[in-house]
Design an enzyme around this catalytic site. Structure first.
Site, short mmCIF file in Angstrom:
data_model
loop_
_atom_site.label_atom_id
_atom_site.label_comp_id
_atom_site.label_asym_id
_atom_site.label_seq_id
_atom_site.Cartn_x
_atom_site.Cartn_y
_atom_site.Cartn_z
N SER A 89 51.07 14.21 -35.11
CA SER A 89 50.83 15.65 -35.13
C SER A 89 52.13 16.43 -35.21
O SER A 89 53.16 15.99 -34.68
CB SER A 89 50.08 16.05 -33.85
OG SER A 89 50.06 17.45 -33.70
N TYR A 114 49.09 16.28 -24.36
CA TYR A 114 48.61 15.73 -25.64
C TYR A 114 49.80 15.47 -26.56
O TYR A 114 49.96 14.38 -27.11
CB TYR A 114 47.62 16.69 -26.31
CG TYR A 114 47.48 16.44 -27.79
CD1 TYR A 114 48.15 17.25 -28.71
CD2 TYR A 114 46.75 15.37 -28.25
CE1 TYR A 114 48.07 16.99 -30.07
CE2 TYR A 114 46.66 15.10 -29.61
CZ TYR A 114 47.33 15.92 -30.52
OH TYR A 114 47.25 15.66 -31.86
N LYS A 118 51.73 11.91 -28.23
CA LYS A 118 52.06 11.66 -29.64
C LYS A 118 53.53 11.27 -29.78
O LYS A 118 53.88 10.38 -30.55
CB LYS A 118 51.74 12.90 -30.49
CG LYS A 118 50.26 13.17 -30.68
CD LYS A 118 49.54 11.97 -31.32
CE LYS A 118 48.05 12.19 -31.43
NZ LYS A 118 47.34 11.00 -31.94
C1 WQD Z 1 45.77 27.99 -34.28
C2 WQD Z 1 46.11 29.45 -34.10
C3 WQD Z 1 46.02 30.29 -31.86
C4 WQD Z 1 41.74 29.93 -31.31
C5 WQD Z 1 46.38 22.44 -32.21
C6 WQD Z 1 47.17 21.32 -31.65
C7 WQD Z 1 47.73 20.48 -32.75
C8 WQD Z 1 46.62 20.07 -33.67
C9 WQD Z 1 45.83 21.27 -34.19
C10 WQD Z 1 45.80 17.85 -33.29
C11 WQD Z 1 46.98 29.71 -32.88
C12 WQD Z 1 44.99 30.97 -32.76
C13 WQD Z 1 43.00 29.88 -31.85
C14 WQD Z 1 41.14 31.20 -31.06
C15 WQD Z 1 43.09 32.27 -31.91
N1 WQD Z 1 45.74 19.17 -33.03
N2 WQD Z 1 43.65 31.03 -32.15
N3 WQD Z 1 41.84 32.33 -31.37
O1 WQD Z 1 47.20 25.29 -31.44
O2 WQD Z 1 48.01 25.40 -33.89
O3 WQD Z 1 47.25 23.26 -32.94
O4 WQD Z 1 45.36 21.97 -33.04
O5 WQD Z 1 46.56 17.27 -33.98
O6 WQD Z 1 48.33 19.35 -32.17
O7 WQD Z 1 48.24 21.84 -30.90
O8 WQD Z 1 45.58 25.04 -33.41
O9 WQD Z 1 43.44 26.06 -33.96
O10 WQD Z 1 44.11 25.91 -31.51
O11 WQD Z 1 45.26 27.53 -33.02
O12 WQD Z 1 43.71 33.32 -32.17
O13 WQD Z 1 39.97 31.33 -30.55
O14 WQD Z 1 44.91 30.19 -33.92
O15 WQD Z 1 46.64 31.24 -31.01
O16 WQD Z 1 47.94 30.68 -33.21
P1 WQD Z 1 47.09 24.85 -32.86
P2 WQD Z 1 44.51 26.12 -32.93
#
Ligand code: WQD
Length: 300
Positions: A89, A114, A118
């Site tokens: 990741s 998490y 990794k």
């Molecule tokens: C993306 C953006 C939130 C939800 C994570 C893991 C990473 C990978 C993918 C496995 C951020 C914003 C989110 C919501 C929002 N996982 N958001 N409202 O955090 O980039 O990555 O998932 O490999 O390892 O860290 O993904 O989809 O949670 O968030 O505004 O209800 O969307 O703040 O900026 P993230 P995410």
């Protein structure tokens, strides 16, 4: 975290019977799989991946993600299976300010347990590969989203989704009341975070390319970023979904979420040149497939 019904979807899509064993990756009975099957290579997807859950229950993540890897690599060594494609990741880059980011950027302190699993997993695999016969390709996923265009298989988030796109589709489906945009005061063009969203079908194709690459891979360990090379902001993703689905989402501007990186997107030139792979699907197709899949789920 999956369901047996997924097998039907896989068989309908691929036209092939998917053979499966109901084994916990941490269990010693994993060796039965290696006893019974002629295995050429392993693609290791089996790990927990919810950042928030890992913060609440770090030990669950270390036991499963690291313990499972150790059991799996132990079986591979015993049965002389020498090739592993590992699901890693972009989180291993930590809170980076240097996007687009390439694979030469060092693994830095993770933002969650998490992410730590990794980093540790990559280090274990690097050592096993440098000092033994194992060959490892570590694929660093950026933000996988979407579903198979058939609507037959897709993401099955358990409980309240922490990730953006399943929360969007569940809000559109009326399962969630309101989408919170976590922070619009970042130092980005529209104030919301930027991510490299990649269609899960493009991601899957990269794994096949990685298997092909083992034959000519000069090193015993290599790393590839799997991203589109383009960043999109959270608000851009929301706008795209509303355009593609024709649904205006109920949303609110909320406070920043702890641990969020401001902006990160991939330099994917290494995967392009060595794996002969690049992402072909754009944000519209990601949103279309995610919404089609949600509608299928809602109708079941
Ligand atoms: C993306 C953006 C939130 C939800 C994570 C893991 C990473 C990978 C993918 C496995 C951020 C914003 C989110 C919501 C929002 N996982 N958001 N409202 O955090 O980039 O990555 O998932 O490999 O390892 O860290 O993904 O989809 O949670 O968030 O505004 O209800 O969307 O703040 O900026 P993230 P995410």
């Amino acid at each position: 975290n999956s369901q047996e019904s997924v097998l039907n979807g896989i068989e309908q899509i691929s036209g092939q019977q998917a053979k499966w064993y109901n084994i916990d990756i941490k269990d010693s009975s994993l060796s039965e799989l290696f006893e019974k099957e002629e295995i050429e290579a392993v693609i290791h997807f089996a790990a927990f991946k919810a950042v928030g859950e890992s913060v609440e229950n770090p030990l669950k993540y270390f036991e499963n993600n690291i313990g499972g890897l150790l059991n799996l690599t132990g079986c591979m060594q015993k049965y002389e299976v020498e090739s592993m494609v590992f699901s890693s990741s972009c989180t291993v880059y930590g809170d980076t300010k240097s996007s687009p980011i390439d694979e030469s950027h060092p693994r830095t302190a993770a933002i969650s347990p998490y992410g730590t699993t990794k980093i540790i997993s990559e280090e274990i695999l690097e050592d096993l590969s440098e000092h033994g016969s194992l060959k490892t390709i570590s694929l660093r996923y950026f933000n996988p989203v979407g579903a198979h265009p058939s609507g037959l298989i897709g993401e099955l988030p358990l409980g309240v989704p922490s990730n953006l796109v399943p929360f969007i589709t569940q809000t559109a489906a009326g399962i969630r009341d309101c989408l919170s945009i976590f922070g619009t005061d970042y130092n980005t063009p529209d104030g919301s975070n930027i991510r490299d969203f990649i269609h899960v079908v493009d991601l899957a194709k990269a794994h096949v390319k990685a298997l092909d690459y083992f034959i000519k891979m000069p090193e015993h360990f290599d790393i590839f970023n799997l991203g589109t090379g383009k960043g999109h902001s959270v608000l851009e993703v929301v706008d795209c979904f509303e355009k593609v689905s024709g649904i205006r989402l109920n949303k609110r501007m909320a406070a920043r979420r702890a641990g969020d990186v401001e902006q990160i997107w991939a330099d994917n030139s290494k995967a392009k040149s060595l794996l002969n792979w690049s992402a072909e699907l754009g944000l519209d197709q990601m949103m279309e497939s995610a919404w089609r899949w949600q509608q299928k789920l809602s109708n079941n």
